[in-house]
Design a protein around this motif. Structure first.
Motif, PDB file in Angstrom:
ATOM      1  N   SER A 235     -17.498 -43.266  -9.348  1.00 24.87           N
ATOM      2  CA  SER A 235     -16.929 -43.745  -8.097  1.00 24.87           C
ATOM      3  C   SER A 235     -17.992 -44.441  -7.267  1.00 24.87           C
ATOM      4  O   SER A 235     -19.185 -44.118  -7.343  1.00 24.87           O
ATOM      5  N   GLU A 236     -17.559 -45.374  -6.447  1.00 30.31           N
ATOM      6  CA  GLU A 236     -18.490 -46.099  -5.579  1.00 30.31           C
ATOM      7  C   GLU A 236     -19.079 -45.191  -4.501  1.00 30.31           C
ATOM      8  O   GLU A 236     -20.125 -45.528  -3.927  1.00 30.31           O
ATOM      9  N   ILE A 237     -18.425 -44.079  -4.211  1.00 32.83           N
ATOM     10  CA  ILE A 237     -18.882 -43.207  -3.125  1.00 32.83           C
ATOM     11  C   ILE A 237     -19.457 -41.897  -3.644  1.00 32.83           C
ATOM     12  O   ILE A 237     -19.755 -40.996  -2.861  1.00 32.83           O
ATOM     13  N   GLU A 238     -19.629 -41.799  -4.939  1.00 28.59           N
ATOM     14  CA  GLU A 238     -20.057 -40.541  -5.547  1.00 28.59           C
ATOM     15  C   GLU A 238     -21.358 -40.014  -4.957  1.00 28.59           C
ATOM     16  O   GLU A 238     -21.512 -38.814  -4.715  1.00 28.59           O
ATOM     17  N   ASP A 239     -22.346 -40.906  -4.732  1.00 32.06           N
ATOM     18  CA  ASP A 239     -23.665 -40.454  -4.314  1.00 32.06           C
ATOM     19  C   ASP A 239     -23.902 -40.541  -2.806  1.00 32.06           C
ATOM     20  O   ASP A 239     -25.047 -40.456  -2.358  1.00 32.06           O
ATOM     21  N   VAL A 240     -22.847 -40.743  -2.022  1.00 32.71           N
ATOM     22  CA  VAL A 240     -23.015 -40.739  -0.562  1.00 32.71           C
ATOM     23  C   VAL A 240     -22.142 -39.679   0.102  1.00 32.71           C
ATOM     24  O   VAL A 240     -21.979 -39.687   1.320  1.00 32.71           O
ATOM     25  N   LEU A 241     -21.586 -38.764  -0.677  1.00 34.91           N
ATOM     26  CA  LEU A 241     -20.758 -37.706  -0.098  1.00 34.91           C
ATOM     27  C   LEU A 241     -21.584 -36.776   0.786  1.00 34.91           C
ATOM     28  O   LEU A 241     -21.087 -36.285   1.809  1.00 34.91           O
ATOM     29  N   ASP A 242     -22.838 -36.528   0.397  1.00 30.53           N
ATOM     30  CA  ASP A 242     -23.694 -35.673   1.222  1.00 30.53           C
ATOM     31  C   ASP A 242     -23.951 -36.314   2.586  1.00 30.53           C
ATOM     32  O   ASP A 242     -24.016 -35.613   3.607  1.00 30.53           O
ATOM     33  N   ILE A 243     -24.105 -37.627   2.599  1.00 30.83           N
ATOM     34  CA  ILE A 243     -24.308 -38.314   3.874  1.00 30.83           C
ATOM     35  C   ILE A 243     -23.062 -38.186   4.740  1.00 30.83           C
ATOM     36  O   ILE A 243     -23.148 -37.944   5.950  1.00 30.83           O
ATOM     37  N   GLN A 244     -21.881 -38.324   4.130  1.00 26.67           N
ATOM     38  CA  GLN A 244     -20.637 -38.157   4.880  1.00 26.67           C
ATOM     39  C   GLN A 244     -20.531 -36.747   5.445  1.00 26.67           C
ATOM     40  O   GLN A 244     -20.111 -36.558   6.600  1.00 26.67           O
ATOM     41  N   ASP A 245     -20.939 -35.750   4.665  1.00 24.93           N
ATOM     42  CA  ASP A 245     -20.904 -34.364   5.159  1.00 24.93           C
ATOM     43  C   ASP A 245     -21.872 -34.170   6.322  1.00 24.93           C
ATOM     44  O   ASP A 245     -21.571 -33.434   7.272  1.00 24.93           O
ATOM     45  N   ARG A 246     -23.037 -34.819   6.266  1.00 25.84           N
ATOM     46  CA  ARG A 246     -23.996 -34.711   7.376  1.00 25.84           C
ATOM     47  C   ARG A 246     -23.418 -35.318   8.642  1.00 25.84           C
ATOM     48  O   ARG A 246     -23.570 -34.783   9.743  1.00 25.84           O
ATOM     49  N   ILE A 247     -22.746 -36.452   8.486  1.00 26.34           N
ATOM     50  CA  ILE A 247     -22.131 -37.099   9.650  1.00 26.34           C
ATOM     51  C   ILE A 247     -21.092 -36.179  10.271  1.00 26.34           C
ATOM     52  O   ILE A 247     -21.028 -36.012  11.497  1.00 26.34           O
ATOM     53  N   ASN A 248     -20.268 -35.561   9.437  1.00 32.59           N
ATOM     54  CA  ASN A 248     -19.238 -34.658   9.960  1.00 32.59           C
ATOM     55  C   ASN A 248     -19.842 -33.444  10.650  1.00 32.59           C
ATOM     56  O   ASN A 248     -19.319 -32.965  11.659  1.00 32.59           O
ATOM     57  N   LYS A 249     -20.946 -32.908  10.107  1.00 35.37           N
ATOM     58  CA  LYS A 249     -21.609 -31.772  10.739  1.00 35.37           C
ATOM     59  C   LYS A 249     -22.162 -32.159  12.113  1.00 35.37           C
ATOM     60  O   LYS A 249     -22.044 -31.399  13.096  1.00 35.37           O
ATOM     61  N   THR A 250     -22.747 -33.344  12.204  1.00 34.48           N
ATOM     62  CA  THR A 250     -23.260 -33.797  13.500  1.00 34.48           C
ATOM     63  C   THR A 250     -22.122 -34.008  14.485  1.00 34.48           C
ATOM     64  O   THR A 250     -22.255 -33.732  15.682  1.00 34.48           O
ATOM     65  N   LEU A 251     -20.985 -34.470  13.985  1.00 32.12           N
ATOM     66  CA  LEU A 251     -19.832 -34.688  14.856  1.00 32.12           C
ATOM     67  C   LEU A 251     -19.320 -33.380  15.454  1.00 32.12           C
ATOM     68  O   LEU A 251     -18.999 -33.320  16.643  1.00 32.12           O
ATOM     69  N   ILE A 252     -19.243 -32.327  14.645  1.00 33.79           N
ATOM     70  CA  ILE A 252     -18.748 -31.061  15.194  1.00 33.79           C
ATOM     71  C   ILE A 252     -19.748 -30.487  16.199  1.00 33.79           C
ATOM     72  O   ILE A 252     -19.362 -29.922  17.231  1.00 33.79           O
ATOM     73  N   ASP A 253     -21.041 -30.666  15.940  1.00 33.37           N
ATOM     74  CA  ASP A 253     -22.040 -30.208  16.906  1.00 33.37           C
ATOM     75  C   ASP A 253     -21.907 -30.963  18.227  1.00 33.37           C
ATOM     76  O   ASP A 253     -22.003 -30.382  19.313  1.00 33.37           O
ATOM     77  N   ARG A 254     -21.679 -32.255  18.125  1.00 28.56           N
ATOM     78  CA  ARG A 254     -21.523 -33.057  19.349  1.00 28.56           C
ATOM     79  C   ARG A 254     -20.273 -32.653  20.113  1.00 28.56           C
ATOM     80  O   ARG A 254     -20.276 -32.541  21.341  1.00 28.56           O
ATOM     81  N   MET A 255     -19.184 -32.415  19.379  1.00 29.17           N
ATOM     82  CA  MET A 255     -17.942 -32.053  20.053  1.00 29.17           C
ATOM     83  C   MET A 255     -18.025 -30.677  20.707  1.00 29.17           C
ATOM     84  O   MET A 255     -17.465 -30.456  21.783  1.00 29.17           O
ATOM     85  N   MET A 256     -18.761 -29.763  20.085  1.00 27.06           N
ATOM     86  CA  MET A 256     -18.943 -28.456  20.708  1.00 27.06           C
ATOM     87  C   MET A 256     -19.809 -28.571  21.962  1.00 27.06           C
ATOM     88  O   MET A 256     -19.570 -27.882  22.963  1.00 27.06           O
ATOM     89  N   ALA A 257     -20.799 -29.467  21.906  1.00 31.60           N
ATOM     90  CA  ALA A 257     -21.618 -29.699  23.097  1.00 31.60           C
ATOM     91  C   ALA A 257     -20.774 -30.322  24.200  1.00 31.60           C
ATOM     92  O   ALA A 257     -20.903 -29.978  25.385  1.00 31.60           O
ATOM     93  N   GLN A 258     -19.882 -31.248  23.834  1.00 38.00           N
ATOM     94  CA  GLN A 258     -18.989 -31.848  24.824  1.00 38.00           C
ATOM     95  C   GLN A 258     -18.057 -30.808  25.445  1.00 38.00           C
ATOM     96  O   GLN A 258     -17.777 -30.824  26.635  1.00 38.00           O
TER      97      GLN A 258
END
Length: 474
Positions: A235-258
């Motif tokens: 898949s074209e996205i096979e090796d960037v799934l970890d980056i997507q997971d990092r983005i989502n983790k940062t998003l939940i941290d930001r939303m909890m801070a908000q």
């Protein structure tokens, strides 16, 4: 016929059924994972278990689907415009006619997107009993189809399997495709925990078992994205799934801070909080734009805590998106959605990596598409040499009309045929055929029936009568 408990003979239809069913089961997990990421259904970000129920709403909102953009940015630039056979300058009209008759001019987009998304897609070629000259092509799902290749080959197909669940009967259906026949099976849907169904022959009224295979080859064709030398597609996205997971983790941290610390909290000391008749504390002040807090006790002190700075969260997300853009060669402005003060040359340079990637991906994808065309032309009785079929891909590079016209005019001065110029303009093979016919008709009216003379002398034009007689042409 009752299912047999005897181990099938190697190479038999039953042996291929068991083997390919097991392989397909292993592959489904990968395919479903890639699909979930593409559709934005990512795993929920990790937080402490005791906090998960309270923040379930935030968890579902803390997913931003960048990998879906990566797939779409690649697949949308891959478009099949036609097929060229041998040394022909224009697309083959018969190959394109059959392709369109099965709606593959539209379904090929589904095939290409599926291959880019999960690594592979499939197409099935079958004779058309109502019109033998127009075989049927169908796009097949990667969770329902699989192909096996002969040992030592990544292209010569030994067997194929298509399986599906019949909604009407609740039965599992399977068809094994071998060069010498089509073997159909059915089985009750196995209970949970049982991986292999109890297959039995599926007899169709008026049809032999096995059914004949008039193509003489496995009619199921695999279209691969990013294949390797071991025959695996990626898949074209096979090796960037970890980056997507990092983005989502940062998003939940930001939303909890908000949610809990994005507003300034006030504190007060030296103040006696009033109570109601039940002895419960009462909030002494109501904050509003038109309200003023008055405290008569001069010993009371009031202050406030600073709000949490959200900028580090935003910078972290942007950094991860930049990493994803670099790894997938997707222009950053596609993912970040911002572009300012960029001239045309700079914009073109930012897209050069994506254009190069798309052209590279088209080559292995094109091999599968060419095999599909080769199969259905043979099924239609075409006796031409089909070894040199070439896919005509739409130009993946975006240009303004002014740039494109200027380039085509310069190419025309080098003697590039008009059909090739029309193709580079982006005209479909149907449009090119119509334009060629209209141009020939116009030339015939102007020059009295000699269309070729409008575009220069014939290649075998001989000397003039005056030159033969030695006369002075001047």
């Amino acid at each position: 016929m009752a299912p047999s408990l005897r181990k099938p003979e190697a190479g038999s239809a039953e042996w291929w059924l068991d083997r390919l069913w097991d392989e397909l089961g292993k592959r489904r997990e990968y395919v479903e994972c890639m699909r979930q990421y593409y559709s934005g259904d990512h795993p929920l970000p990790m937080i402490q278990d005791k906090a998960r129920p309270a923040f379930q709403r935030l968890l579902k909102q803390a997913r931003s689907n960048y990998v879906g953009l990566v797939v779409d940015a690649t697949a949308e630039r891959m478009q099949v415009d036609g097929f060229r056979l041998g040394a022909e300058n224009v697309g083959d009209t018969e190959a394109w006619r059959v392709w369109q008759a099965s709606s593959m001019d539209a379904d090929s987009d589904l095939l290409i997107t599926e291959a880019v998304k999960v690594g592979r897609a499939f197409a099935l070629v079958a004779p058309n009993p109502d019109d033998p000259a127009t075989p049927i092509i169908t796009a097949e799902d990667a969770t329902q189809a699989i192909v096996a290749y002969k040992p030592g080959s990544r292209r010569e197909r030994a067997a194929g399997l298509k399986t599906w669940l019949d909604d009407w009967t609740g039965q599992l259906m399977a068809t094994v495709y071998l060069p010498d026949g089509l073997y159909k099976f059915q089985a009750p849907k196995p209970p949970s925990g049982v991986t292999r169904p109890r297959w039995e022959q599926r007899l169709v009224e008026g049809e032999a078992w096995p059914a004949p295979n008039p193509l003489g080859a496995v009619p199921l064709v695999e279209i691969q994205n990013r294949p390797d030398l071991l025959g695996e597609a990626h898949s074209e996205i096979e090796d960037v799934l970890d980056i997507q997971d990092r983005i989502n983790k940062t998003l939940i941290d930001r939303m909890m801070a908000q949610e809990f610390s994005a507003f300034r909290q006030r504190w007060m000391t030296g103040y006696e909080v009033p109570t109601d008749e039940n002895g419960q504390p009462v909030e002494p002040f109501k904050a509003a734009v038109d309200r003023l807090w008055v405290i008569e006790d001069e010993n009371v002190q009031i202050g406030e805590f600073q709000a949490t700075d959200l900028r580090p969260y935003l910078d972290s997300i942007e950094s991860d998106v930049q990493h994803m853009a670099a790894r997938t060669r997707t222009p950053a402005q596609y993912l970040l959605g911002k572009l300012s003060n960029v001239n045309g040359e700079t914009l073109k340079a930012t897209e050069s990596g994506l254009v190069s990637k798309v052209r590279q991906r088209c080559r292995p994808l094109g091999e599968g598409v060419e095999e599909i065309v080769r199969l259905y032309l043979r099924a239609a009785g075409d006796d031409r040499d089909l070894s040199s079929i070439e896919v005509i891909w739409h130009n993946p590079e975006f240009r303004t009309e002014g740039e494109l016209v200027d380039a085509l005019l310069k190419m025309s001065t080098l003697g590039v045929p008009r059909e090739a110029l029309w193709e580079r303009w982006g005209a479909s093979q149907t449009e090119i055929a119509q334009w060629r016919e209209l141009a020939d008709q116009q030339a015939s009216r102007i020059l009295g029936g000699d269309p070729a003379s409008l575009f220069g002398p014939k290649p075998d034009a001989g000397v003039t009568d005056a030159e033969e007689s030695g006369g002075d042409a001047g």
